[in-house]
Write a protein that holds these residues in place. Structure first.
Motif, PDB file in Angstrom:
ATOM      1  N   LEU A  99     -13.132   2.678   0.401  1.00  0.00           N
ATOM      2  CA  LEU A  99     -12.046   1.604   0.800  1.00  0.00           C
ATOM      3  C   LEU A  99     -12.196   1.062   1.621  1.00  0.00           C
ATOM      4  O   LEU A  99     -12.257   0.509   2.411  1.00  0.00           O
ATOM      5  CB  LEU A  99     -11.204   2.228   1.044  1.00  0.00           C
ATOM      6  CG  LEU A  99     -10.196   1.874  -0.607  1.00  0.00           C
ATOM      7  CD1 LEU A  99      -8.397   2.681  -0.410  1.00  0.00           C
ATOM      8  CD2 LEU A  99     -10.162   0.726  -1.184  1.00  0.00           C
ATOM      9  N   THR A 100     -13.580   1.424   2.867  1.00  0.00           N
ATOM     10  CA  THR A 100     -13.904   1.716   4.639  1.00  0.00           C
ATOM     11  C   THR A 100     -14.188   0.218   4.248  1.00  0.00           C
ATOM     12  O   THR A 100     -14.520  -0.124   5.811  1.00  0.00           O
ATOM     13  CB  THR A 100     -14.919   2.612   4.785  1.00  0.00           C
ATOM     14  OG1 THR A 100     -16.023   2.642   3.361  1.00  0.00           O
ATOM     15  CG2 THR A 100     -14.637   4.615   4.502  1.00  0.00           C
ATOM     16  N   SER A 101     -14.978  -0.084   3.598  1.00  0.00           N
ATOM     17  CA  SER A 101     -15.517  -1.284   3.953  1.00  0.00           C
ATOM     18  C   SER A 101     -14.371  -2.690   3.606  1.00  0.00           C
ATOM     19  O   SER A 101     -14.207  -4.061   3.721  1.00  0.00           O
ATOM     20  CB  SER A 101     -16.809  -1.694   2.956  1.00  0.00           C
ATOM     21  OG  SER A 101     -16.239  -1.551   1.085  1.00  0.00           O
ATOM     22  N   ALA A 102     -13.129  -2.503   3.118  1.00  0.00           N
ATOM     23  CA  ALA A 102     -12.099  -3.065   2.605  1.00  0.00           C
ATOM     24  C   ALA A 102     -11.319  -3.786   4.583  1.00  0.00           C
ATOM     25  O   ALA A 102     -11.412  -3.044   5.307  1.00  0.00           O
ATOM     26  CB  ALA A 102     -10.967  -2.903   2.063  1.00  0.00           C
ATOM     27  N   ARG A 103     -11.157  -5.214   3.640  1.00  0.00           N
ATOM     28  CA  ARG A 103     -10.197  -5.752   5.354  1.00  0.00           C
ATOM     29  C   ARG A 103      -8.942  -5.584   5.513  1.00  0.00           C
ATOM     30  O   ARG A 103      -8.135  -5.685   4.238  1.00  0.00           O
ATOM     31  CB  ARG A 103     -11.085  -7.451   5.941  1.00  0.00           C
ATOM     32  CG  ARG A 103     -12.030  -7.023   5.986  1.00  0.00           C
ATOM     33  CD  ARG A 103     -12.700  -8.658   5.907  1.00  0.00           C
ATOM     34  NE  ARG A 103     -12.902  -8.767   4.586  1.00  0.00           N
ATOM     35  CZ  ARG A 103     -14.015  -8.576   3.642  1.00  0.00           C
ATOM     36  NH1 ARG A 103     -15.091  -7.667   4.362  1.00  0.00           N
ATOM     37  NH2 ARG A 103     -13.963  -8.663   2.503  1.00  0.00           N
ATOM     38  N   ALA A 104      -7.754  -5.472   6.090  1.00  0.00           N
ATOM     39  CA  ALA A 104      -6.299  -5.003   6.654  1.00  0.00           C
ATOM     40  C   ALA A 104      -6.067  -6.112   7.172  1.00  0.00           C
ATOM     41  O   ALA A 104      -6.007  -7.101   7.545  1.00  0.00           O
ATOM     42  CB  ALA A 104      -6.616  -3.290   6.813  1.00  0.00           C
ATOM     43  N   THR A 129       0.578  -1.479   0.202  1.00  0.00           N
ATOM     44  CA  THR A 129      -0.307  -0.091   0.594  1.00  0.00           C
ATOM     45  C   THR A 129       1.220   1.092  -0.154  1.00  0.00           C
ATOM     46  O   THR A 129       0.676   2.151   0.303  1.00  0.00           O
ATOM     47  CB  THR A 129      -0.638   0.208   1.435  1.00  0.00           C
ATOM     48  OG1 THR A 129      -0.253  -0.153   2.369  1.00  0.00           O
ATOM     49  CG2 THR A 129      -2.492  -1.013   1.273  1.00  0.00           C
ATOM     50  N   GLY A 130       1.981   1.313  -0.424  1.00  0.00           N
ATOM     51  CA  GLY A 130       2.650   1.850  -1.074  1.00  0.00           C
ATOM     52  C   GLY A 130       2.243   3.415  -1.720  1.00  0.00           C
ATOM     53  O   GLY A 130       1.126   2.739  -2.429  1.00  0.00           O
ATOM     54  N   LEU A 132      -6.486  -5.187   1.362  1.00  0.00           N
ATOM     55  CA  LEU A 132      -5.850  -4.421   1.218  1.00  0.00           C
ATOM     56  C   LEU A 132      -4.453  -5.050   2.587  1.00  0.00           C
ATOM     57  O   LEU A 132      -4.527  -5.560   3.760  1.00  0.00           O
ATOM     58  CB  LEU A 132      -5.573  -3.352   2.150  1.00  0.00           C
ATOM     59  CG  LEU A 132      -6.863  -2.026   0.629  1.00  0.00           C
ATOM     60  CD1 LEU A 132      -6.887  -0.697   1.914  1.00  0.00           C
ATOM     61  CD2 LEU A 132      -6.841  -1.852  -0.184  1.00  0.00           C
ATOM     62  N   CYS A 133      -3.142  -5.031   1.924  1.00  0.00           N
ATOM     63  CA  CYS A 133      -2.304  -6.247   2.609  1.00  0.00           C
ATOM     64  C   CYS A 133      -0.671  -5.092   2.489  1.00  0.00           C
ATOM     65  O   CYS A 133      -0.205  -5.004   1.522  1.00  0.00           O
ATOM     66  CB  CYS A 133      -2.623  -7.756   2.966  1.00  0.00           C
ATOM     67  SG  CYS A 133      -0.857  -8.746   2.806  1.00  0.00           S
ATOM     68  N   GLU A 187      -0.767 -13.985   3.938  1.00  0.00           N
ATOM     69  CA  GLU A 187      -1.120 -16.010   3.567  1.00  0.00           C
ATOM     70  C   GLU A 187      -2.705 -15.380   4.423  1.00  0.00           C
ATOM     71  O   GLU A 187      -3.668 -16.436   4.209  1.00  0.00           O
ATOM     72  CB  GLU A 187      -0.067 -16.341   4.956  1.00  0.00           C
ATOM     73  CG  GLU A 187       1.137 -16.813   3.840  1.00  0.00           C
ATOM     74  CD  GLU A 187       2.382 -15.756   4.411  1.00  0.00           C
ATOM     75  OE1 GLU A 187       1.799 -14.939   4.433  1.00  0.00           O
ATOM     76  OE2 GLU A 187       3.294 -15.797   4.459  1.00  0.00           O
ATOM     77  N   ASP A 188      -2.562 -14.640   5.415  1.00  0.00           N
ATOM     78  CA  ASP A 188      -4.321 -14.467   6.176  1.00  0.00           C
ATOM     79  C   ASP A 188      -5.137 -13.990   4.853  1.00  0.00           C
ATOM     80  O   ASP A 188      -6.597 -14.238   4.941  1.00  0.00           O
ATOM     81  CB  ASP A 188      -3.714 -13.885   7.159  1.00  0.00           C
ATOM     82  CG  ASP A 188      -2.781 -13.845   8.260  1.00  0.00           C
ATOM     83  OD1 ASP A 188      -2.425 -15.434   8.026  1.00  0.00           O
ATOM     84  OD2 ASP A 188      -2.140 -13.164   9.359  1.00  0.00           O
TER      85      ASP A 188
END
Length: 388
Positions: free
Chosen positions: A49-54, A9-10, A32-33, A59-60
């Motif tokens: 992006l508020t519903s995206a999981r971080a 995420t750079g 997002l990872c 692997e996770d």
């Protein structure tokens, strides 16, 4: 609705996020990872992006999400490992340039895509530009005649602090200098426009960045059957005035756009005024170019989304990405070994393997600073500059 993940995420991730947002009716960024603690979570604050999981571990993310496509926007040395992991998880991949630092890694990525029946695309967003598409249309038309000489200037400028970022400025973590990480755009365009050369010779140096062990300037000559192409790769050129100039037997065309067509007197000297009829034909062809609906990253992302839905080859696939790395490899080999290198580079060549550059490339200087992040935005100096 295709489900998208972003790995890394750079700075360059913003171009991917913007591209996917242009196709909000076709896809959704759901994950997002980034290995940097908190960075992916911080990005979730952006609109859309508020519903995206971080996640902080790839692997996770791959285990938890049912993804259709991931964009990989991480340092070059991580591309192969992350791409192969995603492909093996059944996810299609769009990986940032450069594809990987070595041909060995490129081939492993292509093999993983084939073995898992997945689609692999490598970012070459400058093929999706109206000016470059116009240049290719003119070259493909044959109006300039057989190519005799090309001049490709991948002119960038970076201050010394650019190489303070932890992964930049070493053969091991960045994979190389400006030839691999900046000129990869122009080298891809050279291959796209002219095809692959049969031999390469080159010189490398570090002219202005004492905190980096990699080259900041290289000059290569590519040999075709009868034509030659000069490619300058640089992060020392003030103004970032970039150009691709192609001379054929009948005319010269270039971007930034210019057309010249000389004609000969009976004694071989140029006719004053040249060949206006040929110039007019080339200008008419250029003017007929149909503007692309989406350009740059959005253009390539749109094509990739179509490829994922239709299960077809994308406009730029892993083989295309590999060709650019093969040319970079030949430039490095020629510059380090001080000899002409024939193409293709075979699998038994030491420079095919990962790690050879780390072992053999000169340290022009030793890297002196390694910071986790740099402040400020990514900027490109010239209006003619190829997108980074």
């Amino acid at each position: 609705m295709l489900k998208i993940g972003i790995i890394g995420t750079g700075g360059i991730a913003a171009a991917h996020i913007d591209g996917y947002r242009r196709f909000a009716d076709e896809c959704e960024i759901v994950a997002l990872c980034d290995v940097a603690p908190g960075r992916a979570a911080a990005l979730r604050a952006q609109p859309g992006l508020t519903s995206a999981r971080a996640y902080e571990r790839v692997e996770d993310m791959l285990a938890a999400e049912n993804l259709d496509l991931v964009s990989i926007a991480t340092p070059p040395s991580t591309h192969a490992e992350l791409t192969i992991a995603a492909l093996r998880a059944g996810v299609d991949v769009l990986v940032e340039k450069p594809m990987a630092p070595s041909l060995e890694e490129c081939d492993a990525m292509i093999a993983a895509a084939t073995e898992n029946d997945r689609i692999l695309s490598v970012v070459a967003q400058n093929r999706f530009r109206d000016d470059m598409a116009t240049l290719k249309e003119v070259l493909d038309s044959g109006l300039i005649g057989p190519v005799s000489h090309a001049q490709v200037s991948s002119a960038w400028w970076r201050g010394t602090a650019y190489y303070d970022l932890w992964w930049r400025g070493t053969w091991e973590s960045e994979g190389g200098g400006c030839t691999l990480n900046h000129a990869i755009h122009h080298l891809d365009l050279t291959l796209w426009l002219l095809g692959a050369p049969r031999a390469v010779t080159a010189v490398l140096t570090n002219a202005a960045h004492e905190n980096s062990e990699v080259e900041d300037l290289s000059v290569a000559v590519l040999q075709y059957d009868r034509a030659l192409a000069e490619v300058t790769s640089s992060v020392v050129h003030h103004g970032e005035e970039q150009a691709i100039v192609v001379h054929g037997r009948h005319a010269r065309v270039s971007q930034p756009w210019k057309v010249v067509a000389d004609a000969a007197e009976p004694n071989g000297f140029p006719v004053p005024g040249g060949d206006p009829g040929r110039v007019a034909k080339i200008e008419a062809l250029a003017a007929s170019h149909r503007a692309l609906e989406h350009v740059g990253h959005p253009g390539q992302i749109g094509d990739m989304l179509g490829a994922v839905r239709e299960r077809r080859r994308p406009a730029v696939d892993g083989t295309d990405g590999r060709r650019a790395i093969e040319l970079v490899t030949a430039i490095y080999q020629a510059g380090i070994e001080r000899r002409t290198v024939d193409l293709p580079v075979s699998a038994d060549d030491p420079y095919y393997r990962a790690g050879t550059l780390v072992e053999r490339a000169p340290h022009f200087f030793e890297k002196t600073t390694a910071v986790a992040d740099l402040p400020g935005a990514i900027t490109v100096g010239s209006s003619s500059a190829i997108d980074d």
